[in-house]
Enzyme design. Structure first.
Site, short mmCIF file in Angstrom:
data_model
loop_
_atom_site.label_atom_id
_atom_site.label_comp_id
_atom_site.label_asym_id
_atom_site.label_seq_id
_atom_site.Cartn_x
_atom_site.Cartn_y
_atom_site.Cartn_z
N LYS A 14 0.85 -1.18 0.00
CA LYS A 14 0.00 0.00 0.00
C LYS A 14 0.89 1.23 0.00
CE LYS A 14 -3.61 -0.11 2.76
NZ LYS A 14 -4.42 -0.30 4.00
N ASP A 98 4.90 -2.53 11.70
CA ASP A 98 3.51 -2.20 11.38
C ASP A 98 2.73 -1.85 12.64
OD1 ASP A 98 3.81 -4.86 12.20
OD2 ASP A 98 2.13 -5.59 10.99
#
Length: 239
Positions: A14, A98
């Site tokens: 992404k 993350d």
């Protein structure tokens, strides 16, 4: 100067441009594959900020491709403290980047339970001061299904509808695996209330979270949490 943010996960990349005001622009999602065709869709710019939880080989593929498209690359790693965030881990490298970035992007003036659903299901608790009070890691519902199928091929890896008490195997698998995730989140909310003396706001992100949303308590849906963290990282570390 154009800056792009890149979040490389286990199944897709992404990316989004960083606007001058520190917000993120339109998000592009690219599924990566062994053929390498996914690299042809990469943007070009001046500065790239990259966070990766993918394999070393996939990460190197991305970095090599970005070197030809950007003047400067910044690979983001977990830090013990940044801005208001203070992580609970004694070894910061043990906390996935993350999770670190999702917390960085979402920490503010209120306590928060940050839940990510990808290959794994992760739960992290932040108090109102930005202190990480710890977290949990479990298989996501989809991974549970895949593991069950791998060990018992007669059990399908997908399909079925959630029910509290299912009347067929497909539905029972969906109900059990999704129910395990729901129970973990609900239990974490209760434990967080006991620890903090207040119920934190629930923040949900990740590609596997959609199937859980209808059966969870009120929550904020923040699918771009990691990219928001990358944007905040850039402001704190580069801008």
């Amino acid at each position: 100067m154009s800056t792009w943010l890149f979040d490389l996960g286990n199944t897709r990349l992404k990316c989004a441009p960083l606007r001058d005001d520190g917000s993120i622009g339109e998000v592009v999602a690219i599924a990566h594959d062994d053929a390498g065709a996914w690299l042809d869709a990469l943007p070009t710019g001046e500065v790239a900020c990259i966070a990766s939880v993918a394999s070393d080989a996939r990460r190197v593929e991305l970095l090599d491709a970005l070197c030809a498209r950007f003047a400067r690359l910044h690979r983001v790693r977990t830090e013990a403290a940044l801005g208001p965030l203070r992580i609970a881990y004694a070894e910061s490298a043990h906390l996935g980047v993350d999770r670190f970035l999702a917390m960085l992007g979402l920490c503010g003036a209120h306590a928060a339970l940050v839940v990510g659903v990808g290959t794994a299901l992760t739960v992290d608790l932040l108090d109102a001061a930005g202190r990480h009070r710890g977290g949990r890691i479990a298989p996501s519902p989809q991974l549970m299904r895949e593991v069950l199928h791998a060990r018992a091929a007669q059990l399908p890896a997908a399909g079925g509808e959630y029910a509290e008490f299912a009347d067929d195997t497909d539905h029972a698998l969906a109900s059990g695996c999704e129910g395990a995730a729901l129970a973990l989140v609900e239990r974490s909310l209760c434990a967080a209330h006991d620890l903090l003396g207040e119920t934190p706001s629930l923040h949900l992100h990740g590609g596997g979270a959609e199937t859980l949303r209808a059966r969870l308590p009120a929550h904020a849906w923040t699918p771009e949490a990691v990219l928001l963290g990358l944007a905040r990282w850039h402001v704190l570390r580069i801008a």
